[in-house]
Enzyme design. Sequence first.
Site, PDB file in Angstrom:
ATOM      1  N   LYS A 113    -129.618 -44.352 -68.933  1.00 55.90           N
ATOM      2  CA  LYS A 113    -129.361 -43.099 -68.227  1.00 55.90           C
ATOM      3  C   LYS A 113    -130.620 -42.251 -68.049  1.00 55.90           C
ATOM      4  O   LYS A 113    -130.786 -41.556 -67.047  1.00 55.90           O
ATOM      5  CB  LYS A 113    -128.272 -42.307 -68.957  1.00 55.90           C
ATOM      6  CG  LYS A 113    -126.877 -42.908 -68.790  1.00 55.90           C
ATOM      7  CD  LYS A 113    -125.823 -42.043 -69.433  1.00 55.90           C
ATOM      8  CE  LYS A 113    -124.427 -42.518 -69.081  1.00 55.90           C
ATOM      9  NZ  LYS A 113    -124.156 -43.886 -69.497  1.00 55.90           N
ATOM     10  N   GLU A 129    -128.394 -31.944 -69.996  1.00 54.85           N
ATOM     11  CA  GLU A 129    -128.454 -31.512 -68.603  1.00 54.85           C
ATOM     12  C   GLU A 129    -127.488 -30.357 -68.379  1.00 54.85           C
ATOM     13  O   GLU A 129    -126.593 -30.095 -69.183  1.00 54.85           O
ATOM     14  CB  GLU A 129    -128.105 -32.676 -67.670  1.00 54.85           C
ATOM     15  CG  GLU A 129    -126.709 -33.226 -67.859  1.00 54.85           C
ATOM     16  CD  GLU A 129    -126.471 -34.524 -67.111  1.00 54.85           C
ATOM     17  OE1 GLU A 129    -127.461 -35.209 -66.793  1.00 54.85           O
ATOM     18  OE2 GLU A 129    -125.301 -34.851 -66.846  1.00 54.85           O
ATOM     19  N   GLU A 167    -122.583 -42.796 -58.761  1.00 53.23           N
ATOM     20  CA  GLU A 167    -121.655 -41.730 -59.127  1.00 53.23           C
ATOM     21  C   GLU A 167    -122.350 -40.374 -59.064  1.00 53.23           C
ATOM     22  O   GLU A 167    -123.491 -40.223 -59.518  1.00 53.23           O
ATOM     23  CB  GLU A 167    -121.104 -41.971 -60.535  1.00 53.23           C
ATOM     24  CG  GLU A 167    -120.344 -43.284 -60.663  1.00 53.23           C
ATOM     25  CD  GLU A 167    -119.523 -43.371 -61.937  1.00 53.23           C
ATOM     26  OE1 GLU A 167    -119.737 -42.542 -62.836  1.00 53.23           O
ATOM     27  OE2 GLU A 167    -118.674 -44.271 -62.022  1.00 53.23           O
ATOM     28  N   GLU A 176    -124.915 -41.427 -62.506  1.00 50.78           N
ATOM     29  CA  GLU A 176    -125.345 -42.744 -62.947  1.00 50.78           C
ATOM     30  C   GLU A 176    -124.988 -43.755 -61.875  1.00 50.78           C
ATOM     31  O   GLU A 176    -124.250 -43.451 -60.937  1.00 50.78           O
ATOM     32  CB  GLU A 176    -124.681 -43.133 -64.275  1.00 50.78           C
ATOM     33  CG  GLU A 176    -123.164 -43.239 -64.201  1.00 50.78           C
ATOM     34  CD  GLU A 176    -122.538 -43.585 -65.541  1.00 50.78           C
ATOM     35  OE1 GLU A 176    -123.253 -44.111 -66.410  1.00 50.78           O
ATOM     36  OE2 GLU A 176    -121.340 -43.337 -65.711  1.00 50.78           O
ATOM     37  N   ASN A 212    -123.305 -47.575 -61.439  1.00 49.28           N
ATOM     38  CA  ASN A 212    -122.593 -48.689 -62.054  1.00 49.28           C
ATOM     39  C   ASN A 212    -122.957 -49.951 -61.297  1.00 49.28           C
ATOM     40  O   ASN A 212    -122.607 -50.116 -60.122  1.00 49.28           O
ATOM     41  CB  ASN A 212    -121.077 -48.455 -62.023  1.00 49.28           C
ATOM     42  CG  ASN A 212    -120.661 -47.392 -63.010  1.00 49.28           C
ATOM     43  OD1 ASN A 212    -121.057 -47.424 -64.172  1.00 49.28           O
ATOM     44  ND2 ASN A 212    -119.874 -46.433 -62.558  1.00 49.28           N
ATOM     45  N   PHE A 263    -100.237 -40.636 -75.431  1.00 52.81           N
ATOM     46  CA  PHE A 263    -100.881 -41.776 -74.774  1.00 52.81           C
ATOM     47  C   PHE A 263    -101.352 -42.844 -75.761  1.00 52.81           C
ATOM     48  O   PHE A 263    -102.345 -43.529 -75.520  1.00 52.81           O
ATOM     49  CB  PHE A 263    -102.049 -41.306 -73.898  1.00 52.81           C
ATOM     50  CG  PHE A 263    -101.623 -40.379 -72.799  1.00 52.81           C
ATOM     51  CD1 PHE A 263    -101.219 -40.886 -71.577  1.00 52.81           C
ATOM     52  CD2 PHE A 263    -101.592 -39.006 -72.996  1.00 52.81           C
ATOM     53  CE1 PHE A 263    -100.802 -40.028 -70.560  1.00 52.81           C
ATOM     54  CE2 PHE A 263    -101.175 -38.146 -71.987  1.00 52.81           C
ATOM     55  CZ  PHE A 263    -100.777 -38.660 -70.765  1.00 52.81           C
TER      56      PHE A 263
END
Length: 682
Positions: free
Chosen positions: A116, A200, A275, A288, A290, A348
């Site tokens: 990253k 950031e 993204e 980033e 992918n 979940f």
Amino acid sequence: MFTKILIANRGEIACRVIATAKKMGIATVAVYSEADKEARHVQLADEAVLLGPAPSRESYLVADKIIEAAKKTGAQAIHPGYGFLSENEAFAKRVEDEGMAFIGPRHFSIAAMGDKIASKKLANEAKVNTIPGWNDAIESAERAVQIAKDIGYPVMIKASAGGGGKGLRVAYNDKEALEGFTACQNEARNSFGDDRIFIEKFVQEPRHIEIQILGDSHGNVIYLNERECSIQRRHQKVIEEAPSPFISDATRQAMGEQAVALAKAVKYQSAGTVEFVVGKDQDFYFLEMNTRLQVEHPVTECITGLDLVELMIRVAAGEKLPLTQADVKRDGWAIECRINAEDPFRNFLPSTGRLVRFSPPAQTMFQSNAEALYGVRVDTGVQDGGEIPMFYDSMIAKLIVHGKDRTEAIGKMREALNGFVIRGISSNIPFQAALLAHPKFIAGDFNTGFIAEHYAQGFRAEDVPHSDPDFLVALAAFVRRKSRERAAGLSGQLPGYGVKVGHDYCVIVLDANGQHAYRAVHVDEVVGQLGSAVVMVDGKRYAISSPSRLNDICVTGICNAEPFTVQVERGTPRNPLALVVQHNGTRIETMVVSTRMGELHALMPFKAPADMSKYVLSPMPGLLVDVAVQPGQKVQAGERVAVIEAMKMENVLFAAADGVVSKVLAAKGDSLVVDQPIVEFA
């Protein structure tokens, strides 16, 4: 073109790649673990090779075994799918070094975008918008606080090698920055073996919007529009759509051109995704890249008419892209719902076990032919009677719809969810239904905090209010009336004891706490129309007709001139006389009886469930990896009691109150079922 490829993956993505390979006339090799020996991808492939035991670190993540399988079967190329080894630069290079094609980007592109910190520097050099921040590894928590103050709160603290929500914190002040840095560093070290941290600026009201790009080995790169992925739960995407209801054509073009510039900077070949985080004023920043196919690629296939897996294979074989940027179309609207094996009503938690029934809605658009537009598509790696193992990801299917516009797509998705039958395990379908019905989702007014904001206390049955609850009551009466008519027509009934159909019924809507509702319902058969009746509920008239048979779980028909798809089950474990009706995410359990039986039922005492407050129960099926207490031990509220592992997640169980352990009822290594007692307190 290749004549045989190996798919280094499992589940729905393995099945997805096999579908396109078959369309192209390419033979396929599946790999599988011991837990997947009966899996759908194994059955669909032309050949299959066993890798090893169930845990992925002993099977799907062992590069040597996959390379060996490819050599043994004569595969000329390997498609990694997503997850597992798909973004592993060493694996990609190894495939290339062994003389096979890696159906994905070159290893140097994966390396450039996999870090990253390095990827942000590359993005800056390629003149891609990046979020203001500190892009070098930060050496201490104190230094992190100083940098955060210089950037200006709120800030996001991120692990360089992070992913899946691990190694990620948002800080609004010095204290949170100090604690967040330490927590992220520990998580990153434990999860990725890399504790480098950067900081950031945190974008307010952020949307997660990504650009699909496609490059070849001849220097051509194009972008295939965007995907809106802002509906997320704990940084995991839940619903994706294309295009985005938020950005303008000008923003779309600017994002696309920057994504292409970044891809060209790393000599990108294959399908990939750039993204972006997009602010409320459509200001966008690189997040980033992918370097693989995305889970949500079908929505892009729907609106462009392209088969991304086929294009990946063709590019890997050295072919040029068959289209230019000017040829890329944007037709209609597509939405994807991830169907996960999890219980939304239990926070979940993962749900594993046997799929007693698995019947997706009928497909009108097939995964191997993305040009069959304006329909319903299901990508899945499971089938009726299959097993959902505890060792892998919880996603069992992707439900995709394509409509002429967003309103039509939402309507199609709601109806498709109504017809998706899953029994034996829990699924998140009720939660998906609630999201699709939410006024703010319908209006396109949401960001990445949508679920956290609107479901802060978790998901409850009350969060899915039905637009017409009496319709469910009417349908229960309709189904019961049909079964009575059939029973009345059976021959050989004893005189005086034959089944009488009748017109008046009591629909008892059962409540777990004994607060049952008793509804008077009148049913009239419409003469001459098989499978039709008029049902009256509190003065409301429901004219229902349905061709569905009595044993069908999925009941389709028309009510008051509107089509419907409803799930109806007969009998539950605790009540064989029950009729369970489920529609638009709402589920009611009923008994349809005569009016006199309804009066008598109301007089029956309610039997409360057993008091289990002295037990620590397993909230899900899983493996008991640790029991932290022993008989006679004093335990305080909040103290760790046990750890259960399921679907790549560890779940820690804590004591709800102070107490003394009386018995330990399960041992480390046991496979648990839902609500199985683990520890009993005195």
